[in-house]
Design an enzyme around this catalytic site. Sequence first.
Site, PDB file in Angstrom:
ATOM      1  N   ALA A  77     107.410  89.806  -0.284  1.00  0.00           N
ATOM      2  CA  ALA A  77     106.778  91.123  -0.311  1.00  0.00           C
ATOM      3  C   ALA A  77     106.194  91.391   1.072  1.00  0.00           C
ATOM      4  CB  ALA A  77     105.670  91.121  -1.360  1.00  0.00           C
ATOM      5  N   GLY A 120     108.774  87.064  -2.788  1.00  0.00           N
ATOM      6  CA  GLY A 120     109.563  88.101  -3.454  1.00  0.00           C
ATOM      7  C   GLY A 120     111.053  87.995  -3.116  1.00  0.00           C
ATOM      8  N   GLU A 123     112.334  85.564  -5.503  1.00  0.00           N
ATOM      9  CA  GLU A 123     112.330  86.208  -6.827  1.00  0.00           C
ATOM     10  C   GLU A 123     113.494  87.192  -6.943  1.00  0.00           C
ATOM     11  OE1 GLU A 123     108.199  87.205  -6.137  1.00  0.00           O
ATOM     12  OE2 GLU A 123     107.613  86.155  -7.956  1.00  0.00           O
ATOM     13  N   GLU A 143     103.313  82.037  -1.807  1.00  0.00           N
ATOM     14  CA  GLU A 143     102.184  82.937  -2.058  1.00  0.00           C
ATOM     15  C   GLU A 143     100.852  82.191  -2.087  1.00  0.00           C
ATOM     16  OE1 GLU A 143     105.051  82.937  -3.704  1.00  0.00           O
ATOM     17  OE2 GLU A 143     105.738  84.994  -4.038  1.00  0.00           O
TER      18      GLU A 143
HETATM   19  N1  CAA Z   1     105.590  90.627   5.192  1.00  0.00           N
HETATM   20  C1  CAA Z   1     105.434  91.340   6.320  1.00  0.00           C
HETATM   21  N2  CAA Z   1     105.896  90.952   7.515  1.00  0.00           N
HETATM   22  C2  CAA Z   1     106.524  89.771   7.573  1.00  0.00           C
HETATM   23  C3  CAA Z   1     106.720  88.959   6.460  1.00  0.00           C
HETATM   24  C4  CAA Z   1     106.223  89.430   5.210  1.00  0.00           C
HETATM   25  N3  CAA Z   1     106.400  88.761   4.065  1.00  0.00           N
HETATM   26  N4  CAA Z   1     107.366  87.841   6.833  1.00  0.00           N
HETATM   27  C5  CAA Z   1     107.578  87.951   8.154  1.00  0.00           C
HETATM   28  N5  CAA Z   1     107.073  89.116   8.604  1.00  0.00           N
HETATM   29  C6  CAA Z   1     107.076  89.616   9.986  1.00  0.00           C
HETATM   30  C7  CAA Z   1     106.081  88.886  10.848  1.00  0.00           C
HETATM   31  O1  CAA Z   1     104.788  89.431  10.690  1.00  0.00           O
HETATM   32  C8  CAA Z   1     106.648  89.122  12.214  1.00  0.00           C
HETATM   33  O2  CAA Z   1     106.336  90.432  12.612  1.00  0.00           O
HETATM   34  P1  CAA Z   1     105.875  90.716  14.162  1.00  0.00           P
HETATM   35  O3  CAA Z   1     107.080  90.319  14.981  1.00  0.00           O
HETATM   36  O4  CAA Z   1     105.591  92.169  14.163  1.00  0.00           O
HETATM   37  O5  CAA Z   1     104.701  89.821  14.401  1.00  0.00           O
HETATM   38  C9  CAA Z   1     108.163  89.079  11.970  1.00  0.00           C
HETATM   39  O6  CAA Z   1     108.338  89.335  10.580  1.00  0.00           O
HETATM   40  C10 CAA Z   1     108.782  87.747  12.293  1.00  0.00           C
HETATM   41  O7  CAA Z   1     108.050  86.754  11.597  1.00  0.00           O
HETATM   42  P2  CAA Z   1     107.428  85.463  12.345  1.00  0.00           P
HETATM   43  O8  CAA Z   1     107.080  85.795  13.752  1.00  0.00           O
HETATM   44  O9  CAA Z   1     106.324  84.944  11.474  1.00  0.00           O
HETATM   45  O10 CAA Z   1     108.697  84.505  12.333  1.00  0.00           O
HETATM   46  P3  CAA Z   1     108.725  82.920  12.248  1.00  0.00           P
HETATM   47  O11 CAA Z   1     110.146  82.530  12.442  1.00  0.00           O
HETATM   48  O12 CAA Z   1     107.688  82.315  13.140  1.00  0.00           O
HETATM   49  O13 CAA Z   1     108.258  82.574  10.733  1.00  0.00           O
HETATM   50  C11 CAA Z   1     108.299  82.817   8.331  1.00  0.00           C
HETATM   51  C12 CAA Z   1     109.075  82.983   9.665  1.00  0.00           C
HETATM   52  C13 CAA Z   1     108.026  81.337   8.084  1.00  0.00           C
HETATM   53  C14 CAA Z   1     109.192  83.372   7.227  1.00  0.00           C
HETATM   54  C15 CAA Z   1     106.951  83.569   8.420  1.00  0.00           C
HETATM   55  O14 CAA Z   1     107.198  84.881   8.879  1.00  0.00           O
HETATM   56  C16 CAA Z   1     106.237  83.668   7.103  1.00  0.00           C
HETATM   57  O15 CAA Z   1     105.600  82.717   6.677  1.00  0.00           O
HETATM   58  N6  CAA Z   1     106.319  84.860   6.444  1.00  0.00           N
HETATM   59  C17 CAA Z   1     105.614  85.100   5.220  1.00  0.00           C
HETATM   60  C18 CAA Z   1     106.274  84.430   4.020  1.00  0.00           C
HETATM   61  C19 CAA Z   1     105.462  84.682   2.774  1.00  0.00           C
HETATM   62  O16 CAA Z   1     104.304  84.301   2.663  1.00  0.00           O
HETATM   63  N7  CAA Z   1     106.101  85.350   1.768  1.00  0.00           N
HETATM   64  C20 CAA Z   1     105.437  85.677   0.525  1.00  0.00           C
HETATM   65  C21 CAA Z   1     104.927  87.078   0.583  1.00  0.00           C
HETATM   66  S1  CAA Z   1     103.930  87.518  -0.822  1.00  0.00           S
HETATM   67  C22 CAA Z   1     105.050  87.839  -2.067  1.00  0.00           C
HETATM   68  O17 CAA Z   1     106.239  87.792  -1.879  1.00  0.00           O
HETATM   69  C23 CAA Z   1     104.430  88.247  -3.413  1.00  0.00           C
HETATM   70  C24 CAA Z   1     105.425  88.390  -4.529  1.00  0.00           C
HETATM   71  O18 CAA Z   1     105.600  87.457  -5.303  1.00  0.00           O
HETATM   72  C25 CAA Z   1     106.150  89.609  -4.758  1.00  0.00           C
END
Ligand code: CAA
Length: 269
Positions: A77, A120, A123, A143
Amino acid sequence: MATELAHLDAAERRVNLVELERDGAVAVVLLNRPQQLNALSDELMEELVAALVELDRDEAVRCIVLGGSERAFAAGADIGVLAQTSPVEAATSERLARWDAIRRIGTPIVAAVSGYCLGGGCELAMLCDVIVASETAQFGQPEINLGVLPGAGGTQRLTRAVGKAVAMDVILSGRYLTAREALDFGLVSRVVAREAWLEEAKRLARAIAEKSPIALRLAKEAVNRAYEGPLQLGVAYERQAFGLALSSEDAQEGMNAFLEKRKPEFRGR
Ligand code: CAA
């Protein structure tokens, strides 16, 4: 809606967040928000659901491939949006209806997963019918690192797919599963070479698309009933579905073709 759009820059509003390709009876739907690793914003999900619903209505489409990019299927998400979501919105918003709409798609969906498949994103992949994973794929429900828990079916579908022990490990620790682990635990059915992630999913989709669309839909629903409900109800559904499939022209064609030693031509009748 205005606030929901606020986090998109002007350039992003002009591009399609979901790209569509047709390859005969196979439709390929690719999430296209690469700068955010295909984080599932409301706009992206709205486009995705609209595309899937339209493809599901199109009789010429017999199978759908759903993918992201090589780097990410989807990183979950959109955390920026989630951070501003009130509990009431989370429980009542259009977002929940979108996930349910994807579950209701009758056309088989093959997920082509390369790179991150998190939250998500995982999911979403689990709502598809078959997951083809690149050897680079990483699956997770991280999450817990954000102080929340999966909110789009992850605690339920992951547990049913891989069992309690692995699901607890993944959901409570936030760790990622490699493609190999996902294969061993039964989350995915095929792991393919890095460069073949999309082609192999398309190849599988083309093979599925040759079958009777009636039997495909009934079989998909029957397997979902096994995944979602009690055994006896699933068996009762299967019996009815079997009778229905047997009454189709496609079943006659399939059996005649076998007896005449030729390839069947299924017309969805
Ligand atoms: N939401 C919004 N933006 C996101 C994102 C997310 N879930 N995942 C990555 N991005 C964005 C980052 O903020 C970044 O943006 P900027 O370049 O503007 O800073 C860009 O995508 C690239 O990401 P990273 O620089 O972090 O890339 P990385 O290779 O260093 O790391 C990653 C990759 C490990 C996937 C890391 O981005 C990460 O941990 N992302 C979040 C994953 C997460 O927690 N997902 C769960 C979300 S909550 C959910 O999904 C609830 C549900 O059940 C529905």
